[in-house]
Design an enzyme around this catalytic site. Sequence first.
Site: not given
Length: 211
Positions: A13, A87, A126, A158, A169
Amino acid sequence: MNLLFMGPPGSGKGTQSKLLCDRYSIVHLSTGDMFREAITNKTEVGMRAKSYMDKGELVPDQVVIDLIRAKVTSLSGKGFILDGFPRTVPQAIALEDLLSGLGLKLDGVFFFDVQKEILVNRLSARRTCRKCNQVVSADDVSKAKCAVNSDGCDFYQRDDDKPEVIAKRIQVYQDQTSPMIEYYKSNPNFLKIDGTQPADQVFQVILNKIS
Ligand code: AP5
C-alpha cells in the site's frame, strides 16, 4: 481523485501510494506514518498510539477517526490516497459520513491481495531511510540513493517488523480488517489486485484502472 488502498501489512500500500502521489501530485494519507511522526515528536496521540503499535494491535477507532477527520478537512478538496484507513467497519462508516459531509466520494478502492508467507518475508526484510523515508528490501540497501542527503541513506528496521509483532499484525488484519473487503466489494470502483506481481506491474494495473 480520492482513492482508498487496502490490504494486509506488507501488501504494498505504501509503495504504490508513493508512486501514485509522485505521478499525480495528490496527498498520501497514511495513518501509520502519522502515528510514527507523532511518536517521534512525543505528542500525546503518539504516546497513546505507541502502546498499541508496539504490540501489533489497532489504535482505538476514535483516535484514528479524529486524526483523519482533521487531515481530510484541511485538504480543502485536494485529492488524496487513504493508506491504512479505514481498518475496521466502524472506521469505514465514519469515513463515509465524513466524505458525504464534505461532498466527496471515493473514486477507486484498491485491494492488494498477497499471501501470508510473502507478507512475512517482505516485512522481515523491509528497511526505511530515516532521512528520505524511502522503503526498500534489505537486499537493495546497498544500491539505494538518498533523495535528500548526499551522504546516503540511514536505514532502520521498524519496531513492528520484528517476527512476533508481524505475526500479531497479520492476525489482527484477518480478524478485524479483512471484513472490510465485503463492506467495499459492492462499491462500483472496487478492484482486487494481485499484489504479488512486481511493484511496477502493480502500478501499471492501478494506472490502467484510473485512466
Ligand atoms: P501501517 O504503517 O499502516 O502498517 P500496515 O498497514 O501494517 O502496512 P505496512 O506499512 O506494514 O505495509 P504496506 O502495505 O504499506 O507495504 P509496503 O509498501 O511498505 O500501521 C502500523 C500500525 O499503526 C498498525 O499496526 C496499527 O497499530 C496502527 N494503525 C495505523 N492505521 C490504523 C488504523 N486505521 N486503525 C487503527 N490502528 C492503526 O511494502 C512492504 C515491503 O515490501 C517493502 O520493503 C517494499 O519494498 C516491498 N514491496 C512492496 N511492494 C512489493 C512488490 N510488489 N513486490 C515485492 N516487494 C514489494
